[in-house]
Design a protein around this motif. Structure first.
Motif, mmCIF file in Angstrom:
data_model
loop_
_atom_site.group_PDB
_atom_site.id
_atom_site.type_symbol
_atom_site.label_atom_id
_atom_site.label_comp_id
_atom_site.label_asym_id
_atom_site.label_seq_id
_atom_site.Cartn_x
_atom_site.Cartn_y
_atom_site.Cartn_z
ATOM 1 N N THR A 152 3.160 -6.320 18.738
ATOM 2 C CA THR A 152 4.480 -6.350 18.107
ATOM 3 C C THR A 152 5.177 -7.708 18.212
ATOM 4 O O THR A 152 6.341 -7.835 17.835
ATOM 5 N N LYS A 166 10.861 -4.034 9.772
ATOM 6 C CA LYS A 166 12.102 -3.249 9.694
ATOM 7 C C LYS A 166 13.126 -3.973 8.820
ATOM 8 O O LYS A 166 13.828 -3.367 8.019
ATOM 9 N N GLY A 187 11.059 0.063 22.518
ATOM 10 C CA GLY A 187 12.334 -0.445 23.011
ATOM 11 C C GLY A 187 13.424 0.464 22.447
ATOM 12 O O GLY A 187 13.826 1.448 23.050
ATOM 13 N N SER A 188 13.845 0.145 21.222
ATOM 14 C CA SER A 188 14.885 0.957 20.577
ATOM 15 C C SER A 188 14.294 2.120 19.765
ATOM 16 O O SER A 188 15.032 2.816 19.080
ATOM 17 N N THR A 234 9.988 1.341 15.959
ATOM 18 C CA THR A 234 8.569 1.084 15.688
ATOM 19 C C THR A 234 7.757 2.342 15.976
ATOM 20 O O THR A 234 6.883 2.742 15.197
HETATM 21 C C1 LIG Z 1 7.929 -7.814 20.815
HETATM 22 C C2 LIG Z 1 8.513 -6.458 20.717
HETATM 23 N N1 LIG Z 1 7.713 -5.413 20.903
HETATM 24 C C3 LIG Z 1 8.185 -4.145 20.843
HETATM 25 C C4 LIG Z 1 9.520 -3.889 20.621
HETATM 26 C C5 LIG Z 1 9.982 -2.483 20.578
HETATM 27 O O1 LIG Z 1 10.290 -2.102 19.258
HETATM 28 P P1 LIG Z 1 11.417 -1.035 18.971
HETATM 29 O O2 LIG Z 1 12.726 -1.640 19.344
HETATM 30 O O3 LIG Z 1 11.283 -0.755 17.535
HETATM 31 O O4 LIG Z 1 11.127 0.139 19.818
HETATM 32 C C6 LIG Z 1 10.398 -4.949 20.422
HETATM 33 C C7 LIG Z 1 11.831 -4.691 20.218
HETATM 34 O O5 LIG Z 1 12.697 -5.332 20.638
HETATM 35 C C8 LIG Z 1 9.887 -6.273 20.464
HETATM 36 O O6 LIG Z 1 10.691 -7.325 20.278
#
Ligand SMILES: Cc1ncc(COP(=O)(O)O)c(C=O)c1O
Length: 333
Positions: free
Chosen positions: A309, A50, A186-187, A190
Motif C-alpha cells: 500500500t 481512493k 488504518g482507517s 482499503t
Molecule cells: C501506506 C499505507 N498503508 C495502509 C494504509 C491503511 O489504509 P486505510 O486507511 O485505507 O485502512 C495507509 C493509510 O494511511 C497507508 O498510508
C-alpha cells in the motif's frame, strides 16, 4: 452495478509481481505482491485509488479548497496535497504528532506542495484532528471559500470504491482460484474496498487484514459501515452483513512507532526482493504475514498476494533507526 465517476490520478494497472526468493524463505508455495506502491501521485500508495473517486466529487461540486487531516507522516495528506495541486485546487492540512525541528518524509513533501499546515503538537487523536479540520472549514466558508472537508484516510464509502476497482483489476491479473490476500488497515477503507471487490470479482479469495492502530472490534464495526455505504453507491443488493471479516490486531505498536518485527521484515524484503516497505504500515503487515505463516494460520500451499500500500516517504523519517546497520566505509583521499 452503478457507474461512479472518477478522476484519473493513478498509474493503473499496478503490476502483480512474483516474489520467489521471499516465498522460499517463508516456505510459501507462491507469494505475489500487488504493487500499489507504484500508483504514482507523488510517491505512490493506496490513497491514489481512493482519491480518484473522491476528487471526482470535489471537482464536480465546484469546491476550491480541500481540507484534510492526519498524523505527521500521513501518506493520505501528502497524496491529497499532490492531487489537489494537480487539479489546480488549494489545500490545507491539519496534522499532529510529536514535535519536530526538521521537516522530514511526508511532511517535507506536504510543504513542497505549498500546503498550509496547522500542527497539533504531541496530539494526533482523530477526534481532535477532525475538530480542528471542521473549525478551519468554517473559517474558510466565512471568508467566502468553498472547502471540501475530506475525512482522515479518505475512508468514505466513495473512497473505498478505489479498492473495489483494484480487485477487478487484480482479477484480470490473477484469474480466480483460491488465494489469500493480505493488506494493512488504518482507517479501514482499503480493507473494506478489498473485501467488497473480492466478493464481486475474486469470490474464492480469503482477505486478511492487519491493523496498524485499531482493535478488532473497532475495525469490524467501521469496515461493516463502509461495506454498506460502498455497496449502496454501487447499487449492490446483497446483504454485506454476511460477508466475513478476518483481521488481526496484535502486530501494531503505538501508531507511528516501528516494531522490532516490522524492522526485520523491512530488511528481509529489501534484501531478498529489492522492495522497500515502510515502518508504520507495510513493514508491520509483512511481519504479520511471517508470523501467520509460522503459526499455520496462513496456508503455505495456497498462493498469497500481499498488497503493497506504499508509504515510501516515511522511511526518510526513520533514518536513525534504519540507518544504524549501514555498511558504509568512508574512504578519504
Ligand atoms: C501506506 C499505507 N498503508 C495502509 C494504509 C491503511 O489504509 P486505510 O486507511 O485505507 O485502512 C495507509 C493509510 O494511511 C497507508 O498510508
Amino acid at each position: 452495478m452503478n457507474y461512479i465517476p472518477y478522476t484519473p490520478l493513478a498509474n493503473l494497472p499496478t503490476p502483480l509481481d512474483e516474489l520467489p526468493r521471499l516465498a522460499k524463505k517463508l516456505g510459501l508455495s507462491k507469494l505475489m505482491m500487488k504493487r500499489d506502491d507504484l500508483t504514482g501521485l507523488a510517491g505512490g500508495g493506496n490513497k491514489a485509488r481512493k482519491l480518484e473517486y473522491i476528487f471526482a466529487e470535489i471537482v464536480s461540486g465546484g469546491y476550491d479548497v480541500v481540507v484534510t487531516a492526519g498524523g505527521i507522516q500521513s501518506n493520505h495528506a501528502r497524496m491529497t496535497a499532490a492531487a489537489a495541486r494537480k487539479l489546480g485546487l488549494d489545500v490545507k492540512l491539519v496534522l499532529g504528532g510529536p514535535d519536530f525541528t526538521d521537516l522530514q518524509g511526508n511532511i517535507l513533501l506536504d510543504s513542497l506542495f505549498g500546503a498550509e499546515i496547522r500542527y497539533l503538537v504531541d496530539d494526533d487523536a482523530n477526534d481532535r484532528l477532525t475538530d480542528e479540520m471542521k473549525r478551519w472549514g468554517s473559517e474558510l466558508t466565512a471568508q467566502g471559500r468553498k472547502p471540501y472537508l475530506l475525512p482522515i484516510g479518505g475512508s468514505t464509502g466513495t473512497g473505498a470504491l478505489g479498492y473495489v476497482k483494484a480487485m477487478k483489476e487484480l482479477s484480470v491479473q490473477f484469474p480466480d482460484g483460491p488465494v489469500q490476500i493480505i493488506t494493512g488497515i488504518g482507517s479501514c477503507g482499503t480493507f473494506a474496498g478489498t473485501i467488497l471487490g473480492c466478493s464481486l470479482y475474486l469470490p474464492q479469495a480469503r482477505v486478511i487484514g492487519i491493523s496498524v492502530s485499531r482493535t478488532i472490534e473497532g475495525i469490524t464495526q467501521r469496515t461493516k459501515e463502509l461495506l454498506k455505504k460502498s455497496a449502496a453507491l454501487l447499487n449492490i443488493q446483497s446483504n454485506t452483513e454476511q460477508i466475513p471479516i478476518e483481521c488481526y490486531d496484535r502486530y501494531h505498536s503505538e501508531y507511528g512507532v516501528m516494531t522490532n518485527e516490522g524492522e526485520q521484515a523491512i530488511r528481509l524484503c529489501a534484501e531478498f526482493e529489492g522492495i522497500l516497505l515502510d515502518p508504520v504500515y507495510t513493514g508491520k503487515v509483512m511481519a504479520a504475514l511471517i508470523d501467520l505463516v509460522e503459526k499455520n494460520i496462513i496456508d503455505r500451499n495456497i498462493p498469497v498476494i500481499f498488497i503493497h500500500t506504499g508509504g515510501l516517504p516515511i522511511i526518510f523519517s526513520f533514518e536513525k533507526e534504519l540507518g544504524s546497520s549501514s555498511r558504509c566505509t568512508k574512504i578519504y583521499k
